[in-house]
Design a protein around this motif. Structure first.
Motif, PDB file in Angstrom:
ATOM      1  N   THR A  87       0.808  -1.217   0.000  1.00 25.71           N
ATOM      2  CA  THR A  87       0.000   0.000   0.000  1.00 25.71           C
ATOM      3  C   THR A  87       0.842   1.268   0.000  1.00 25.71           C
ATOM      4  O   THR A  87       0.629   2.168  -0.809  1.00 25.71           O
ATOM      5  N   THR A  88       1.824   1.326   0.898  1.00 26.41           N
ATOM      6  CA  THR A  88       2.600   2.557   1.067  1.00 26.41           C
ATOM      7  C   THR A  88       3.885   2.592   0.254  1.00 26.41           C
ATOM      8  O   THR A  88       4.409   3.667  -0.029  1.00 26.41           O
ATOM      9  N   GLY A  89       4.408   1.409  -0.092  1.00 25.03           N
ATOM     10  CA  GLY A  89       5.698   1.362  -0.763  1.00 25.03           C
ATOM     11  C   GLY A  89       6.861   1.620   0.177  1.00 25.03           C
ATOM     12  O   GLY A  89       8.014   1.690  -0.242  1.00 25.03           O
ATOM     13  N   GLU A  90       6.573   1.739   1.478  1.00 24.71           N
ATOM     14  CA  GLU A  90       7.605   1.983   2.482  1.00 24.71           C
ATOM     15  C   GLU A  90       8.043   0.660   3.113  1.00 24.71           C
ATOM     16  O   GLU A  90       7.284  -0.316   3.128  1.00 24.71           O
ATOM     17  N   PRO A  91       9.278   0.597   3.666  1.00 33.32           N
ATOM     18  CA  PRO A  91       9.728  -0.626   4.347  1.00 33.32           C
ATOM     19  C   PRO A  91       8.779  -1.020   5.473  1.00 33.32           C
ATOM     20  O   PRO A  91       8.328  -0.154   6.238  1.00 33.32           O
ATOM     21  N   VAL A  92       8.486  -2.318   5.576  1.00 33.90           N
ATOM     22  CA  VAL A  92       7.519  -2.780   6.583  1.00 33.90           C
ATOM     23  C   VAL A  92       8.175  -3.133   7.911  1.00 33.90           C
ATOM     24  O   VAL A  92       7.478  -3.363   8.899  1.00 33.90           O
ATOM     25  N   LEU A  93       9.500  -3.172   7.963  1.00 34.63           N
ATOM     26  CA  LEU A  93      10.171  -3.624   9.181  1.00 34.63           C
ATOM     27  C   LEU A  93       9.793  -2.806  10.412  1.00 34.63           C
ATOM     28  O   LEU A  93       9.521  -3.396  11.470  1.00 34.63           O
ATOM     29  N   PRO A  94       9.771  -1.468  10.362  1.00 38.18           N
ATOM     30  CA  PRO A  94       9.377  -0.719  11.564  1.00 38.18           C
ATOM     31  C   PRO A  94       7.981  -1.091  12.064  1.00 38.18           C
ATOM     32  O   PRO A  94       7.773  -1.281  13.275  1.00 38.18           O
ATOM     33  N   LYS A  95       7.019  -1.218  11.165  1.00 35.18           N
ATOM     34  CA  LYS A  95       5.658  -1.594  11.575  1.00 35.18           C
ATOM     35  C   LYS A  95       5.623  -3.057  12.045  1.00 35.18           C
ATOM     36  O   LYS A  95       4.812  -3.415  12.905  1.00 35.18           O
ATOM     37  N   ARG A  96       6.498  -3.875  11.496  1.00 34.53           N
ATOM     38  CA  ARG A  96       6.570  -5.269  11.946  1.00 34.53           C
ATOM     39  C   ARG A  96       6.982  -5.324  13.419  1.00 34.53           C
ATOM     40  O   ARG A  96       6.453  -6.133  14.188  1.00 34.53           O
ATOM     41  N   THR A  97       7.921  -4.481  13.813  1.00 32.68           N
ATOM     42  CA  THR A  97       8.322  -4.466  15.224  1.00 32.68           C
ATOM     43  C   THR A  97       7.148  -4.073  16.111  1.00 32.68           C
ATOM     44  O   THR A  97       6.967  -4.616  17.199  1.00 32.68           O
ATOM     45  N   ARG A  98       6.356  -3.124  15.652  1.00 29.11           N
ATOM     46  CA  ARG A  98       5.171  -2.699  16.411  1.00 29.11           C
ATOM     47  C   ARG A  98       4.170  -3.848  16.531  1.00 29.11           C
ATOM     48  O   ARG A  98       3.600  -4.090  17.613  1.00 29.11           O
ATOM     49  N   TYR A  99       3.953  -4.552  15.434  1.00 31.01           N
ATOM     50  CA  TYR A  99       2.999  -5.662  15.424  1.00 31.01           C
ATOM     51  C   TYR A  99       3.460  -6.782  16.349  1.00 31.01           C
ATOM     52  O   TYR A  99       2.672  -7.324  17.136  1.00 31.01           O
ATOM     53  N   TYR A 100       4.745  -7.121  16.285  1.00 31.33           N
ATOM     54  CA  TYR A 100       5.255  -8.207  17.117  1.00 31.33           C
ATOM     55  C   TYR A 100       5.144  -7.867  18.595  1.00 31.33           C
ATOM     56  O   TYR A 100       4.815  -8.719  19.413  1.00 31.33           O
TER      57      TYR A 100
END
Length: 272
Positions: A87-100
Motif C-alpha cells: 500500500t505505502t511502498g515503504e519498508p515494513v520492518l518498523p511496523k513489523r516491530t510494532r505488530y510483534y
C-alpha cells in the motif's frame, strides 16, 4: 520448493534459522552474545519446543520466542529482504516491530498477567541488509523523550536490528562472526562451526525435510490466493466502471464464467 533446495538451505533461511534455534545450547549462546550477558537458562514459550507449522492472523510465523531465567522474553527472527509494503511502498520492518510487540504483549495478558506485570521484551531482527545504511552491527531502540533524550519511558521494550553488512559497533566477536556467517555461510569460529554442523545435520533430517515441504506448499498456496484476490479486486473495479467483459477477462485473467459470477454476486451488469 524442491528437495535440492532443502539440501542447500543456509542459516539465513527463516525455516533453517528456527530449526537451528531449537537447539537450546546454541540458542542460549546466541542470545547471550547478542545481549552481552550470561544466560543461565532459557525456556521456549510456545506450547511445544519443536516447530509446529501454524497460521496466525498474518500467515505462517517462523520467529523464535523464548524467555530467560529472569523472565525476559525474546523474539528472534531472520530478515533476508527489506520488504516494501504493497500500500505505502515503504519498508515494513518498523511496523513489523510494532505488530510483534503487540501480539507478544497480548499473549502475556491473555495468560493472566496485569499490564504492570508484563515481562521485559526484546525483539531481535537479524537482517541480511543495512536498514539505516550506517554500517553498524546493531541498531538498538528504546522509548525516549524527544525533548530530553536522557529521559527513558521505561516500558521494558527493546528493539534490536542486527546487520550482517555491518562494519563497526559495540558487539561481541561472537556476534560479528555469526553475522559474517549469515552473510557468507562460512564458519570462522567455534560457535559458527557448531551452527554449521547443526545446519548440515538438519539438512539430512527426514522430519525437518517434511516440515519444510509442507511449509513451502502452504506459502505457495497463500501467494496464489493473494494473487487471485488481486485479480478479483481488479475485475470488480472494472465491472463497476462498466468495462467490456472481453477487456476484464484479458486484464484480470479470470474466466468468462468467473466474471459473470462476480457480477451477479455484487448486483452488477456485464457489458458485452
Amino acid at each position: 520448493m524442491t528437495n535440492s533446495s532443502f539440501d542447500t538451505l543456509p542459516i539465513s533461511n527463516d525455516f533453517m534459522f528456527k530449526k537451528v534455534m531449537e537447539n537450546e545450547r546454541l540458542c542460549k549462546k546466541l542470545v547471550g552474545a547478542i545481549m552481552q550477558k550470561k544466560i543461565a537458562d532459557i525456556i521456549y514459550t510456545e506450547t511445544e519446543k519443536t516447530i509446529e507449522l501454524y497460521y496466525d492472523s498474518r500467515g505462517v510465523r517462523l520467529d523464535v520466542i523464548i524467555a530467560d531465567e529472569k523472565r525476559t522474553r525474546y523474539n528472534l527472527e531472520m530478515q533476508v529482504k527489506n520488504t516494501l509494503g504493497d500500500t505505502t511502498g515503504e519498508p515494513v520492518l518498523p511496523k513489523r516491530t510494532r505488530y510483534y510487540q503487540s501480539i507478544m504483549d497480548m499473549d502475556m495478558l491473555q495468560k493472566g498477567q496485569d499490564f504492570d506485570e508484563l515481562n521485559p521484551l526484546v525483539l531481535v531482527f537479524i537482517c541480511a541488509f543495512d536498514f539505516f545504511n550506517e554500517g553498524r552491527y546493531v541498531y538498538t531502540f528504546k522509548s525516549r523523550c524527544l525533548e530530553n533524550l536522557a529521559l527513558e519511558l521505561k516500558n521494558d521494550v527493546t528493539v534490536m536490528l542486527l546487520n550482517s553488512q555491518g562494519t563497526h559497533g559495540d558487539v561481541t566477536p561472537q556476534v560479528k562472526n555469526f553475522l559474517r556467517y549469515v552473510n557468507e555461510n562460512v564458519p570462522t569460529d567455534e560457535f559458527t562451526q557448531e551452527v554449521q554442523a547443526e545446519v548440515i545435520r538438519l539438512r539430512q533430517d527426514k522430519k525437518a525435510r517434511r516440515e519444510y515441504m509442507v511449509l513451502s506448499t502452504r506459502l505457495k498456496d497463500e501467494r496464489m490466493e493473494g494473487r487471485k484476490e488481486g485479480r478479483i479486486d481488479m475485475a470488480l473495479k472494472m465491472l463497476k466502471c462498466q468495462e467490456p467483459a472481453s477487456k476484464i477477462i484479458a486484464y484480470s485473467d479470470l474466466s468468462k464464467e468467473e466474471v459473470y459470477a462476480l457480477a451477479q454476486a455484487n448486483g452488477l451488469e456485464v457489458v458485452e
